[in-house]
Design an enzyme around this catalytic site. Structure first.
Site, PDB file in Angstrom:
ATOM      1  N   GLY B 188       0.635  -0.676   0.123  1.00 46.63           N
ATOM      2  CA  GLY B 188      -0.379  -0.363  -0.303  1.00 46.63           C
ATOM      3  C   GLY B 188       1.343   1.528  -0.190  1.00 46.63           C
ATOM      4  N   ASN B 189       0.382   2.485   0.894  1.00 43.48           N
ATOM      5  CA  ASN B 189       0.802   3.495   0.743  1.00 43.48           C
ATOM      6  C   ASN B 189       1.944   3.927   2.343  1.00 43.48           C
ATOM      7  OD1 ASN B 189      -0.124   4.712   1.967  1.00 43.48           O
ATOM      8  ND2 ASN B 189      -2.129   5.265   1.269  1.00 43.48           N
ATOM      9  N   THR B 190       2.708   4.328   1.830  1.00 46.37           N
ATOM     10  CA  THR B 190       3.829   5.193   2.925  1.00 46.37           C
ATOM     11  C   THR B 190       3.103   5.388   3.908  1.00 46.37           C
ATOM     12  OG1 THR B 190       5.276   5.798   1.062  1.00 46.37           O
ATOM     13  CG2 THR B 190       6.344   6.918   3.152  1.00 46.37           C
ATOM     14  N   ALA B 191       2.329   5.946   3.893  1.00 45.39           N
ATOM     15  CA  ALA B 191       2.051   6.351   5.239  1.00 45.39           C
ATOM     16  C   ALA B 191       1.514   6.034   6.139  1.00 45.39           C
ATOM     17  CB  ALA B 191       0.458   7.928   5.323  1.00 45.39           C
ATOM     18  N   VAL B 192       1.003   4.926   5.325  1.00 52.82           N
ATOM     19  CA  VAL B 192      -0.360   3.797   6.083  1.00 52.82           C
ATOM     20  C   VAL B 192       0.753   2.769   7.117  1.00 52.82           C
ATOM     21  CG1 VAL B 192      -1.914   1.345   5.772  1.00 52.82           C
ATOM     22  CG2 VAL B 192      -2.505   3.984   4.755  1.00 52.82           C
ATOM     23  N   GLY B 193       1.571   2.710   5.886  1.00 55.75           N
ATOM     24  CA  GLY B 193       3.257   1.697   6.144  1.00 55.75           C
ATOM     25  C   GLY B 193       3.739   2.143   7.229  1.00 55.75           C
ATOM     26  N   GLU B 210       5.286  -3.417   1.181  1.00 59.00           N
ATOM     27  CA  GLU B 210       5.586  -3.210  -0.083  1.00 59.00           C
ATOM     28  C   GLU B 210       4.908  -1.570  -0.775  1.00 59.00           C
ATOM     29  OE1 GLU B 210       7.275  -5.145  -2.825  1.00 59.00           O
ATOM     30  OE2 GLU B 210       8.418  -6.689  -1.283  1.00 59.00           O
ATOM     31  N   CYS B 244       2.292   0.210  -8.796  1.00 65.02           N
ATOM     32  CA  CYS B 244       3.492   0.424  -7.560  1.00 65.02           C
ATOM     33  C   CYS B 244       4.977   0.885  -8.666  1.00 65.02           C
ATOM     34  CB  CYS B 244       3.859  -0.311  -6.579  1.00 65.02           C
ATOM     35  SG  CYS B 244       3.536  -2.184  -7.161  1.00 65.02           S
TER      36      CYS B 244
END
Lengths: 468, 451
Positions: B188-193, B210, B244
């Protein structure tokens, strides 16, 4: 942010690219070797002041094992740094496919007090070998060694790329506010959580070498003398302050009776009739740790040892018999020279006992019957396992050293340290020609193209055949 | 919300029973997955069409083919992957057994993404099953048809307790993340990572993240522009740019910018015909929120091609922007849409510097006839992975680890790497209880001789 300047200075050095050439890395590693050779006496003295570390032990763990890691790294660096070519599929036969070992950038190594040189130096070897810059944060609890590292390391390593930061909890907390490209932490699980939480803010990957209670199962069929020696050696090394020390023993009541005189004999053989006078037995590192360990003595009954001297922070090699799972000694990692024996009825009960608890860094099993050793191995989970001995699995650098669950994540030693501090970058370098081979993948999508794609991309189970 | 605790608790009990460990069981489950993909192909393709307007052959090629390949590979190789690996011994351990044992971690959580909703849940699941774990699967709620299908199908084919599917949005995922797992793989995305890693930290759970970023694509003056642009067009506009590892933006010399635009235009016509909107092979933006987001990136930009949109169907035409300023909005965040900005640079040095000033991307692309130049760009930058003279293809070679670095992620998977990601490598040393004499030199009392 008091360390922002330092971190950005190192980052600038990193961006300059100077840590990347092999020659540079070799030069820094060789300098570390000189540090170990030239400062050997100072290291032995500092660790003696810090925790009464016997010079034999200090030489073995802080010098010898470190030099081994250094030499293995220097001997193999060229090979480790090379691009690793991988098997290709049909479509990529004319391409170049390989894994590059890229440095991460600026890494942070946080070391504990119990093996204060080894536990920063061995990770640092890997960090340097992998081409990174590094900040080293030794433990303030082993204060003499901390001072030694802070004052002398800078005389050996490139100060633009490697720095030592000293201090306690407040300083480490501030340090962790900065962005690092990798954090390597050795210490306790609660602090491990704090480090990983701080790392999450910057998406910094981590290796956490933590701890736990390492169980040691002794079966009824074994050579009691040898077991006693090997267990006593592992337990009382560094006065018990070893993350992989056998923390407690599991055996039947009959075995407990047989082991006791053997343990007594081993202790006497190692440390003489009065271990307090032996140059080969260490001390507890601090008053706080001393008091903590002392409180654990109210468990079971003291069968061997039990003597203490607070002024010297001396706790005798102690064995506790008939310890109950509810006793204080079974509630936390002991990290001291006390070996509780918990009586169980049989191997199955021992395995259940181990599995009811958090996964430890190591599991030990002693038996003349290899089936018993294998059963314990297969039915438990731990960072590592050693059958019929203690501690030794970590001296073989071809084995990965690390925990699982509460005892940690990641691994190192030997090539694993180099790999830990490298980003394994998948690279495919394709041919600009042969564009017609790519046609099946382009729109407009058709069933015919799909069939072609399937044929060329597909992995077939062995035993079937594809006609192109 | 106890539901999550129950589901995970059941998976853990099932794992503790030991039944996911024998190789025969794992292969049997993988075979069942293979049957599922083959028998339910129509349903899977229908879900992908409903979620992203993916065409049949496109969806098959991008999602199903890869899954079948990964399944075949895992079933073929599992015995060799799972075998204990003997290691080189030293003098002291010559007579001992020393090896690395591959063991399951326990209960693994796989959180999928919406852009390739089937493969991004299946590929990690395959690796986790192969490694002997229990797996909780959480497909993305944004690709709701595929999520629903996965939730229906997995229990029909797999062991229900070991491999439960959890559906839901942010509140459900947040609740799920309070449970203890032995590994979490999040796409997913960086923020949620960051949120996932912080939640994992509470339990000291290792993670594979990822994530994404802006994957740069440098086109050297010395290269076959027609071929380069065809390959770039394929990667950029596949799945309407929602990939991605899509080339996010182009870096090239100003002198070739217009040729690049021309070549891409020609390729677009070749791929999608005169009227892109009616091509069955051109997808749509997944929802209105992302549609508006991507549309917003076009503000104030020089549109060299495309720019047409239709909110009702979330259609955005393949778009090229020229002379884009590095400070503009379209250069700030990962585009994840069919908009291709071209930023001009005067030299490869400038390109390298440009790339290095930004967060490390998931992928990096460089096109050149000059092998040395390609080597240089690779060695002077950092990225999750690289493809030279093409885009995205490194993803399709299962012997290459697939993952990010820095903000684009940590850890990797695919092929054997998946198996290793979801396994614990346990160091094992088995010594003889006899042969005590060799141990004497390590015991106290210490002496110079012993040293």
């Amino acid at each position: 942010n008091p360390y922002a300047g330092l971190v950005s200075h190192l980052r600038a050095s990193w961006l300059s690219g100077k840590t990347r050439p092999m020659e540079y890395r070799v030069a820094q590693l060789e300098a570390l070797g000189r540090f170990l050779d030239e400062k050997k006496q100072e290291i032995l003295e500092a660790t003696e002041l810090d925790m009464g570390k016997p010079s034999f032990e200090a030489f073995f763990s802080e010098i010898l094992l470190c030099k081994n890691e250094l030499n293995i790294t220097l001997n193999n660096l060229c090979h480790w740094m090379k691009d690793e070519h991988v098997d290709k599929n049909l479509v990529m036969q004319l391409d170049s496919a390989f894994i590059r070992k890229d440095p991460y950038g600026v890494v942070l190594i946080i070391a504990p007090w119990n093996y204060p040189i080894h536990l920063f130096l061995v990770p640092l070897i890997g960090a340097i070998a992998a081409g990174n810059c590094a900040i080293i944060k030794p433990s303030e609890i082993s204060k003499n060694t901390e001072r030694l590292i802070a004052e002398t390391l800078s005389c050996y390593l490139d100060n633009d790329c490697f720095a030592v930061v000293t201090g306690g909890v407040p300083e480490t907390t501030r340090l962790l506010e900065n962005k690092f490209d990798y954090i390597f932490f050795t210490g306790s699980p609660p602090v491990g959580r704090i480090v990983m939480t701080a790392a999450a803010k910057h998406l910094t990957p981590v290796t956490l070498e933590l701890g736990g209670k390492n169980p040691c199962y002794v079966s009824d069929t074994c050579d009691v003398t040898n077991v006693a020696r090997r267990v006593a050696w592992g337990r009382f090394f560094n006065a018990g302050q070893t993350c992989i020390a056998p923390d407690y023993l599991l055996c039947t009541v009959e075995m407990q009776d047989k082991l006791m005189p053997a343990l007594r004999e081993a202790i006497t053989e190692f440390f003489g009739p009065n271990p307090r006078e032996s140059p080969d037995f260490g001390r507890i590192v601090s008053d706080k740790q001393f008091r903590r360990i002392r409180a654990l003595l109210g468990s079971g009954r003291v069968a061997i040892g039990g003597q203490m001297d607070e002024a010297e922070r001396y706790i005798a090699p102690t064995v506790l018999a008939d310890v109950l799972p509810s006793d204080p000694a079974m509630q936390e990692e002991i990290f001291g020279p006390i070996l509780p024996i918990v009586v169980i009825a049989n191997m199955d009960e021992a395995i259940d006992f181990i599995n009811a608890r958090p996964q430890p860094l190591a599991v030990y099993a002693f038996s003349c019957d290899s089936k018993v050793v294998n059963q314990v191995l297969e039915r438990t989970s731990s960072g590592g396992f050693c059958g019929n001995d203690t501690l030794m699995h970590v001296t073989l650098t071809s084995l990965p050293f690390g925990g699982i669950g509460n005892s940690g994540l990641g691994k190192y030693h030997g090539k694993f340290t180099f790999d830990t501090f490298s980003h394994h970058r998948g690279c495919l370098h394709r041919n600009m020609g042969l564009e017609t081979l790519n046609t099946p993948r382009y729109p407009p999508y058709t069933q015919q193209k799909l069939r072609l794609l399937t044929t060329t991309f597909e992995v077939k189970r062995r035993g079937t055949c594809t006609l192109l | 919300m106890e539901r999550m605790q129950q589901i995970v608790g059941r998976a853990r009990a099932a794992f503790n029973s030991g039944r996911s460990r024998p190789l025969e069981f794992r292969i049997q489950q993988l075979k069942a997955l293979e049957r599922m993909v083959q028998e339910k192909e129509k349903e899977i393709l229908a879900a992908l069409k409903a979620d992203l307007n993916k065409s049949g052959p496109g969806a098959y090629g991008h999602e199903i083919l890869g899954v079948l390949g990964e399944l075949a590979l895992a079933m073929e190789k599992l015995p060799s992957w799972a075998a204990p690996q003997p290691v080189k011994k030293n003098l002291l351990t010559m007579r001992d057994e020393a090896y690395i044992s591959y063991e399951p971690l326990g209960v693994v959580l796989v959180i999928g993404a919406w852009n390739y909703p089937f493969v991004l849940v299946m590929q990690p699941l395959i690796g986790a099953i192969a490694a002997g774990n229990a797996v909780v699967v959480k497909p993305s709620e944004v690709s709701e048809n595929t999520a629903r299908l996965v939730a229906e199908l997995l229990p029909q084919y797999l062991d229900k307790e070991l491999y439960p599917v959890v559906t839901g949005g942010v509140p459900e995922t947040t609740e799920l993340l309070t449970q203890r797992f032995d590994h979490i793989l999040y796409t997913g995305n960086t923020a949620v990572g960051k949120i996932v890693m912080a939640a994992a930290a509470k339990h000291l759970t290792p993670v594979t993240l990822e994530l994404g970023g802006k994957s740069p694509c440098y086109i050297d003056k010395d290269c076959d522009l027609a071929v380069a642009c065809r390959r770039i067009t394929w990667g950029k506009y596949m799945n309407c740019g929602q990939t991605c590892i899509a080339p996010d933006y182009i870096l090239c010399d100003p002198s070739i910018q217009s040729k690049v635009v021309e070549n891409i235009k020609v390729t677009l016509k070749e791929f999608y015909g005169e009227d892109v909107k009616s091509s069955p092979d051109y997808e749509r933006i997944v929802n209105k929120r992302h549609f508006k987001r991507v549309l917003g990136l076009l503000e104030g930009q020089k549109i060299a091609h495309g720019g047409e949109t239709d909110e009702a169907s979330c259609f955005i035409a393949p778009t090229i922007l020229t002379d884009v300023s590095p400070e503009s909005k379209v250069m700030e965040e990962e585009i994840f849409g069919p908009v291709l900005p071209i930023v001009t640079v005067k030299s490869v040095e400038e390109a390298i510097e440009f790339i290095n000033r930004r967060e490390k991307p998931l992928a990096l692309y460089v096109f050149s006839n000059n092998k040395q130049l390609i080597k240089r760009v690779i060695s002077e930058t950092s990225s999750g992975g690289v493809t030279g003279n093409d885009v995205m293809m490194h993803f399709f070679l299962s012997t290459l680890p697939f993952g990010g670095v820095g903000h684009s992620g940590m850890g990797a998977y695919h092929g054997r790497c998946s198996f290793e990601t979801f396994s614990h490598r346990r160091a094992c040393l088995i010594k003889d209880l006899r042969m005590e004499s060799t141990n004497k030199m390590r015991y106290p009392p210490g002496s110079q001789k012993k040293i």
